[in-house]
Design a protein around this motif. Sequence first.
Motif: not given
Length: 439
Positions: A63-67, A55-57, A28-29, A75-77
């Motif tokens: 607005g964070i891109k996560i693959t 958490t991911l969704r 999560h963190r 994770v694109e911070g």
Amino acid sequence: MEQKKLTTHLQHGLNGALAVPGDKSISHRALMLGAIAQGTTTIKHFLSSADCLSTLRAMQDLGIKITRDGDNVSVEGKGLTGLKKPEHPLNMGNSGTTTRLLMGLLAGQSFETELFGDTSLQKRPMRRVSEPLAEMGASILTTSTGTLPAKVIGKPLQGAQVKLKVASAQVKSALILAALQAKTPSTIIEKLPTRDHTERMLQEFGAQIETAADHLTITVQPQPRLLGQTVIVPGDISSAAFFIVAATISKHSEIVLKNVNINETRTGILSVLQKMGGNLQLENKSTGTEPAADLRVKYATLSPIQLDEKEIPAVIDELPLVALLAACAHGRSILRGAQELRVKETDRIATVAQELRKLGVLVQELPDGLIIDGRPAWDINDPVLDSHGDHRIGMMMAIAALRSPEALALKKPEAIAVSYPTFFSDLESLITLGEEESK
Ligand code: S3P
């Protein structure tokens, strides 16, 4: 889902080696810190369970891109001010950690967010987070009973000295995430030391955060520049604990659980086992942001145990399993100071007592714990067990069933996917090997 037939009558114990899935709290963190850091965060051995996917969704909705590719996540911070107002209320599912940590993270943003959850989560107390956050100027509106759905009205926050009334890593972490966004430094004072994954990971990401020698006082400097990292998630001791206990209570068992997190704020189950006479060895220890080791566990006969409030945080999620160990020990065990169990995914004092009684275990409920009279053999009163929709109750009962002389079934087994989607196949892998080897 229909009832699940459980494995019972285990004759030859558990044998073999297993790498349990990644730690839930750390997964999560890593998503949240990755989102508010600059640049890419790579998470390896991420736990793809229902809770972590909540958490991911939520981070994607912000607005964070996560693959995600299996248990590798990227994770694109966007930095501390880079989150975007979501287009709809965020669904927290069953996850208390997602909800409470996000309350802290969203409290200092420039937009409003609505949060809701499933029926179990919507019963859990949220004032324990909204009230201390208000001391930093946060505005979180809950229902009149202090539960979800909630609205987090993001606004500029002030640093503060906040003394926490409950020993909770979720509440502490919410305060820390808010403190990062405040204008001035903050001090957070815990009631008892709780899991410190947020503090360790934030240091790794470049924050200035310090814990005093008392292990209770945390100072957070505001507005850090967090830099994306590679986070390698160790195995979850709370998942390993089911097999630690399974091997301990099943004759002829010897298993090795690989690369399990042994952060001392989480290893209460190992101390409990040691005190009860368990047979456990730590091998191949590694250090790093989070320490890990392989755990070798063998069958043992157990003595009863007494636990009090100060020992509870390090074993909080494993208390249903401690109750099971106590049920297998010779004599009376007393667990006190664990009133927090009443506000978990279920009231775990009530659900543990109700379910263990079905196996003929003598259990007495206390307002803040349990008295358990252990016996080597049980008389089954009711063969239909129930997870009550609580993942840890479902798994604990599946482990208890291994000792049952009668066939048993479990209602609502699907709840287990909240933290451990591959629990039954992992359990089977240890049993099959044992059963085959001994033929
Ligand atoms: C968690 C903290 C604990 C624990 C939960 C995960 C965390 O909850 O029970 O499973 O990741 O911070 P509390 O903070 O309510 O004690």
